[in-house]
Design an enzyme around this catalytic site. Structure first.
Site, PDB file in Angstrom:
ATOM      1  N   ARG A   1       0.850  -1.181   0.000  1.00 27.73           N
ATOM      2  CA  ARG A   1       0.000   0.000   0.000  1.00 27.73           C
ATOM      3  C   ARG A   1       0.890   1.237   0.000  1.00 27.73           C
ATOM      4  O   ARG A   1       2.042   1.195   0.441  1.00 27.73           O
ATOM      5  CB  ARG A   1      -0.905   0.024   1.231  1.00 27.73           C
ATOM      6  CG  ARG A   1      -1.871  -1.151   1.345  1.00 27.73           C
ATOM      7  CD  ARG A   1      -2.715  -1.010   2.608  1.00 27.73           C
ATOM      8  NE  ARG A   1      -3.703  -2.079   2.741  1.00 27.73           N
ATOM      9  CZ  ARG A   1      -3.500  -3.195   3.454  1.00 27.73           C
ATOM     10  NH1 ARG A   1      -2.349  -3.372   4.092  1.00 27.73           N
ATOM     11  NH2 ARG A   1      -4.432  -4.123   3.539  1.00 27.73           N
TER      12      ARG A   1
ATOM     13  N   LYS B   1      -2.465  -2.283   7.908  1.00 30.34           N
ATOM     14  CA  LYS B   1      -3.647  -1.747   8.590  1.00 30.34           C
ATOM     15  C   LYS B   1      -3.846  -2.428   9.932  1.00 30.34           C
ATOM     16  O   LYS B   1      -3.614  -3.630  10.071  1.00 30.34           O
ATOM     17  CB  LYS B   1      -4.894  -1.941   7.713  1.00 30.34           C
ATOM     18  CG  LYS B   1      -4.928  -1.039   6.485  1.00 30.34           C
ATOM     19  CD  LYS B   1      -6.242  -1.193   5.749  1.00 30.34           C
ATOM     20  CE  LYS B   1      -6.335  -0.232   4.572  1.00 30.34           C
ATOM     21  NZ  LYS B   1      -7.622  -0.360   3.855  1.00 30.34           N
TER      22      LYS B   1
ATOM     23  N   HIS C   1      -2.258   2.428  -5.827  1.00 31.76           N
ATOM     24  CA  HIS C   1      -3.232   1.360  -5.625  1.00 31.76           C
ATOM     25  C   HIS C   1      -3.456   0.566  -6.903  1.00 31.76           C
ATOM     26  O   HIS C   1      -3.708  -0.641  -6.849  1.00 31.76           O
ATOM     27  CB  HIS C   1      -4.553   1.943  -5.112  1.00 31.76           C
ATOM     28  CG  HIS C   1      -5.261   1.034  -4.157  1.00 31.76           C
ATOM     29  ND1 HIS C   1      -4.679   0.568  -2.989  1.00 31.76           N
ATOM     30  CD2 HIS C   1      -6.498   0.481  -4.190  1.00 31.76           C
ATOM     31  CE1 HIS C   1      -5.521  -0.220  -2.353  1.00 31.76           C
ATOM     32  NE2 HIS C   1      -6.631  -0.293  -3.063  1.00 31.76           N
TER      33      HIS C   1
ATOM     34  N   ARG D   1      -0.775  -1.902  -7.061  1.00 32.09           N
ATOM     35  CA  ARG D   1      -1.065  -2.986  -6.110  1.00 32.09           C
ATOM     36  C   ARG D   1      -2.089  -3.950  -6.717  1.00 32.09           C
ATOM     37  O   ARG D   1      -1.952  -5.169  -6.604  1.00 32.09           O
ATOM     38  CB  ARG D   1      -1.577  -2.383  -4.807  1.00 32.09           C
ATOM     39  CG  ARG D   1      -2.022  -3.374  -3.733  1.00 32.09           C
ATOM     40  CD  ARG D   1      -2.338  -2.587  -2.462  1.00 32.09           C
ATOM     41  NE  ARG D   1      -3.206  -3.283  -1.545  1.00 32.09           N
ATOM     42  CZ  ARG D   1      -2.794  -4.116  -0.584  1.00 32.09           C
ATOM     43  NH1 ARG D   1      -1.500  -4.381  -0.459  1.00 32.09           N
ATOM     44  NH2 ARG D   1      -3.644  -4.693   0.236  1.00 32.09           N
TER      45      ARG D   1
ATOM     46  N   TYR E   1     -10.175  -9.874  -6.758  1.00 26.55           N
ATOM     47  CA  TYR E   1      -9.156 -10.029  -7.792  1.00 26.55           C
ATOM     48  C   TYR E   1      -9.378 -11.253  -8.674  1.00 26.55           C
ATOM     49  O   TYR E   1      -8.566 -11.521  -9.568  1.00 26.55           O
ATOM     50  CB  TYR E   1      -7.768 -10.116  -7.150  1.00 26.55           C
ATOM     51  CG  TYR E   1      -7.363  -8.834  -6.491  1.00 26.55           C
ATOM     52  CD1 TYR E   1      -6.969  -7.739  -7.241  1.00 26.55           C
ATOM     53  CD2 TYR E   1      -7.400  -8.702  -5.112  1.00 26.55           C
ATOM     54  CE1 TYR E   1      -6.617  -6.552  -6.647  1.00 26.55           C
ATOM     55  CE2 TYR E   1      -7.045  -7.513  -4.503  1.00 26.55           C
ATOM     56  CZ  TYR E   1      -6.660  -6.439  -5.277  1.00 26.55           C
ATOM     57  OH  TYR E   1      -6.324  -5.259  -4.676  1.00 26.55           O
TER      58      TYR E   1
ATOM     59  N   HIS F   1      -4.724  -8.734   3.729  1.00 26.58           N
ATOM     60  CA  HIS F   1      -6.174  -8.634   3.893  1.00 26.58           C
ATOM     61  C   HIS F   1      -6.622  -9.467   5.089  1.00 26.58           C
ATOM     62  O   HIS F   1      -6.277 -10.648   5.183  1.00 26.58           O
ATOM     63  CB  HIS F   1      -6.898  -9.143   2.644  1.00 26.58           C
ATOM     64  CG  HIS F   1      -6.776  -8.236   1.469  1.00 26.58           C
ATOM     65  ND1 HIS F   1      -6.991  -8.649   0.170  1.00 26.58           N
ATOM     66  CD2 HIS F   1      -6.450  -6.915   1.390  1.00 26.58           C
ATOM     67  CE1 HIS F   1      -6.810  -7.630  -0.649  1.00 26.58           C
ATOM     68  NE2 HIS F   1      -6.477  -6.572   0.062  1.00 26.58           N
TER      69      HIS F   1
END
Length: 295
Positions: free
Chosen positions: A146, A170, A235, A238, A270, A261
């Site tokens: 990210r 995150k 992004h 990514r 994806y 994730h």
């Protein structure tokens, strides 16, 4: 003091302490909550009738934006109930727009190749800014980082023996991501010319390269590579990393780990790879295909 700001502050403090929410996430929650407070008054004491009126106030907004604002408010009221600040939860009255999750924008292999060709050409004379651009590009597309993860990388994260980076994503979750041989070569060129006094891998005058500056650098590179700048962002690279890995046969669970994730459902976006490749995969790998070949 803004109306209901004490409860909003407490809620944000909880998100930071218990969920490890990043500064950008907290700022986004604050904007949504304070924006709702401007419409209904004391947000902590809002009634269902007041919340149901938000749909009209937000009718000009995109469904995804309304869904995000409603989600922030639902979490806020859930927090108030959990803390005993309210006895009831009025959030069922909030609008629930039907949203369709859009497919991520991606770049083709040729477009990625054009970006790299330009970055490599510009880095050949040994200009530090061009070498930095190549290292940033290698880590964005080669490791799927990210933007915030990339610009805030400490020097200590650079691999010495093992080809991995330790990244804090995150929620403060750490993960290991692979560093390709190409990226290692780019980093080896960047390390001697960067500001050695900084603790960050990509330093700036005050701390580290900002996300905004990274966006600008990529779009400028896209123009010089003959691509539309609106097609290129951290992004998007990514997304290209994830999609191209899946096209090459990567496992979805492995991809989930690489991208950091928490939920596999996020990674499943994806799976929009070419239908023809999926059909060919079934025809080649399904047990019935083996029987047909045997017959």
């Amino acid at each position: 003091m803004a109306i209901g700001s004490a409860e909003i502050d407490e809620f944000l403090a909880m998100l930071a302490a218990e969920r490890g929410a990043a500064a950008n996430t907290l700022a986004a929650y604050r904007r949504d909550l304070e924006g709702a407070a401007e419409l209904v008054g004391d947000l902590a004491a809002a009634e269902r009738s007041q919340l149901s009126g938000l749909g009209s106030a937000w009718e000009a907004l995109a469904p995804a934006t309304v869904a995000r604002k409603s989600s922030a408010l639902r979490q806020f009221f859930g927090f108030l109930v959990d803390e005993g600040i309210r006895d009831d939860d009025p959030s069922p009255a909030l609008p629930r727009p039907a949203t369709r999750r859009s497919l991520p924008k991606i770049l083709s292999h040729g477009e990625v190749g054009a970006l790299f060709a330009r970055a490599e050409l510009e880095a050949e004379p040994g200009r530090p800014t061009a070498i930095r651009m190549l290292a940033l590009l290698e880590l964005l597309y080669g490791s799927g980082l990210r933007a915030t993860e990339l610009v805030s990388l400490p020097v200590a994260a650079v691999p010495r023996d093992a080809p991995f980076l330790t990244v804090t994503g995150k929620g403060g979750q750490a993960r290991m991501v692979p560093v390709s041989g190409r990226a290692q070569q780019a980093l080896a060129k960047w390390m001697p010319v960067r500001n050695a006094d900084s603790a960050f891998l990509f330093p700036s005058r005050k701390s580290h390269l900002t996300r905004v500056r990274l966006f600008q650098l990529l779009k400028d590179l896209a123009v010089r590579a003959g691509l539309k700048p609106e097609k290129v962002s951290p992004h998007v690279l990514r997304h290209a990393f994830a999609t191209h890995l899946l096209e090459g046969g990567a496992d979805l669970r492995v991809l989930q780990t690489l991208l950091g994730h928490a939920d596999i459902a996020t990674t499943q976006i994806y799976t929009h790879v070419d239908a023809s490749r999926l059909v060919a995969l079934v025809n080649e790998r399904h047990p019935l295909a083996e029987r047909r070949r045997g017959d």
